[in-house]
Design a protein around this motif. Structure first.
Motif, PDB file in Angstrom:
ATOM      1  N   ASP A  50      14.252  11.493 -26.752  1.00  9.58           N
ATOM      2  CA  ASP A  50      15.620  11.162 -27.133  1.00  9.58           C
ATOM      3  C   ASP A  50      15.658  10.639 -28.565  1.00  9.58           C
ATOM      4  O   ASP A  50      14.832   9.821 -28.964  1.00  9.58           O
ATOM      5  CB  ASP A  50      16.180  10.106 -26.176  1.00  9.58           C
ATOM      6  CG  ASP A  50      17.659   9.897 -26.336  1.00  9.58           C
ATOM      7  OD1 ASP A  50      18.316  10.724 -26.996  1.00  9.58           O
ATOM      8  OD2 ASP A  50      18.161   8.893 -25.792  1.00  9.58           O
ATOM      9  N   THR A  52      17.637   8.559 -29.799  1.00  8.13           N
ATOM     10  CA  THR A  52      18.057   7.161 -29.906  1.00  8.13           C
ATOM     11  C   THR A  52      16.863   6.227 -30.084  1.00  8.13           C
ATOM     12  O   THR A  52      17.040   5.082 -30.491  1.00  8.13           O
ATOM     13  CB  THR A  52      18.855   6.731 -28.661  1.00  8.13           C
ATOM     14  OG1 THR A  52      18.055   6.940 -27.498  1.00  8.13           O
ATOM     15  CG2 THR A  52      20.152   7.514 -28.556  1.00  8.13           C
ATOM     16  N   ASN A  53      15.663   6.691 -29.785  1.00  2.00           N
ATOM     17  CA  ASN A  53      14.454   5.910 -29.982  1.00  2.00           C
ATOM     18  C   ASN A  53      14.043   6.016 -31.453  1.00  2.00           C
ATOM     19  O   ASN A  53      13.669   7.090 -31.912  1.00  2.00           O
ATOM     20  CB  ASN A  53      13.343   6.436 -29.064  1.00  2.00           C
ATOM     21  CG  ASN A  53      12.067   5.652 -29.146  1.00  2.00           C
ATOM     22  OD1 ASN A  53      11.920   4.761 -29.972  1.00  2.00           O
ATOM     23  ND2 ASN A  53      11.127   5.985 -28.281  1.00  2.00           N
ATOM     24  N   ALA A 120      24.495  14.274 -28.975  1.00  6.11           N
ATOM     25  CA  ALA A 120      23.960  13.053 -29.576  1.00  6.11           C
ATOM     26  C   ALA A 120      25.100  12.201 -30.098  1.00  6.11           C
ATOM     27  O   ALA A 120      25.975  12.686 -30.807  1.00  6.11           O
ATOM     28  CB  ALA A 120      23.009  13.403 -30.701  1.00  6.11           C
ATOM     29  N   THR A 122      26.118   9.901 -32.626  1.00  5.57           N
ATOM     30  CA  THR A 122      25.654   9.480 -33.946  1.00  5.57           C
ATOM     31  C   THR A 122      26.453   8.300 -34.499  1.00  5.57           C
ATOM     32  O   THR A 122      26.311   7.968 -35.675  1.00  5.57           O
ATOM     33  CB  THR A 122      25.740  10.654 -34.935  1.00  5.57           C
ATOM     34  OG1 THR A 122      27.072  11.132 -34.982  1.00  5.57           O
ATOM     35  CG2 THR A 122      24.789  11.758 -34.549  1.00  5.57           C
ATOM     36  N   VAL A 128      20.115   9.810 -34.988  1.00  7.39           N
ATOM     37  CA  VAL A 128      20.020  10.070 -33.551  1.00  7.39           C
ATOM     38  C   VAL A 128      20.040  11.579 -33.299  1.00  7.39           C
ATOM     39  O   VAL A 128      19.318  12.088 -32.447  1.00  7.39           O
ATOM     40  CB  VAL A 128      21.154   9.342 -32.795  1.00  7.39           C
ATOM     41  CG1 VAL A 128      21.221   9.777 -31.354  1.00  7.39           C
ATOM     42  CG2 VAL A 128      20.966   7.833 -32.900  1.00  7.39           C
TER      43      VAL A 128
END
Length: 177
Positions: A50, A52-53, A120, A122, A128
């Motif tokens: 992902d 987001t990491n 995603a 963003t 992201v």
């Protein structure tokens, strides 16, 4: 007939530009398939799947960097195998095509992320989404091409000796004379 041949050989070899630039499409697709945040086929670690990491962002850029260096070295191998009158033009067009190929790879990877990746958000950070954070990665392709052409040409020169590169050795100046 003879004029036609000489005119044809004096034209710049645009095929080197086109081949290097077209190489950006498979490099971009490989980037999306291999990189964390894309299909993540290298690590297959769900924590890196992902965008987001934040740990994904550097690895994603490094994956494209490695692919660009590999592509640049591959172009250099083909350029140094080539001989002929337009070596310098082929080299310069290969470098320009490498820069174009890197741009195309980036855009192809981003497009693949938009088409086949999940949505995603963003709003937190633009990174992201599947994209490139470090734009200097794009100059690695032509830089790897230039460096590899230099190294391969130097190796060919050293292997063949001073008279084999087409430069005459003056009498009495040869080593051991």
């Amino acid at each position: 007939m003879r004029q036609h041949i000489s005119r044809r050989s004096s034209r710049p070899p645009w095929k080197w530009f086109a081949a290097a630039a077209a190489g950006g499409v498979p490099v971009g697709l490989l980037w999306w398939l291999l990189a964390p945040g894309g299909m993540n086929l290298i690590t297959r670690n769900p924590a890196l799947a992902d965008g987001t990491n934040p740990e994904v962002w550097l690895l994603r850029d490094l994956t494209l960097a490695g692919l660009c260096v590999f592509a640049g070295c591959l172009v250099a191998v083909f350029l140094t195998d080539k001989g002929g009158r337009n070596e310098q033009a082929a080299f310069l067009l290969g470098l320009a095509g490498g820069l174009g190929g890197a741009l195309i790879a980036w855009l192809t990877g981003v497009l693949a992320g938009q088409l086949w990746g999940g949505p995603a958000d963003t709003s937190v950070n633009a990174s992201v989404a599947f994209t490139l954070r470090s734009l200097p990665v794009l100059i690695l392709w032509p830089a790897a091409t230039a460096t590899s052409v230099f190294v391969l040409s130097l190796m060919n020169l050293l292997k063949g000796g001073p008279g084999s590169a087409g430069t005459p050795v003056a009498e009495g100046n040869a080593p051991g004379a």
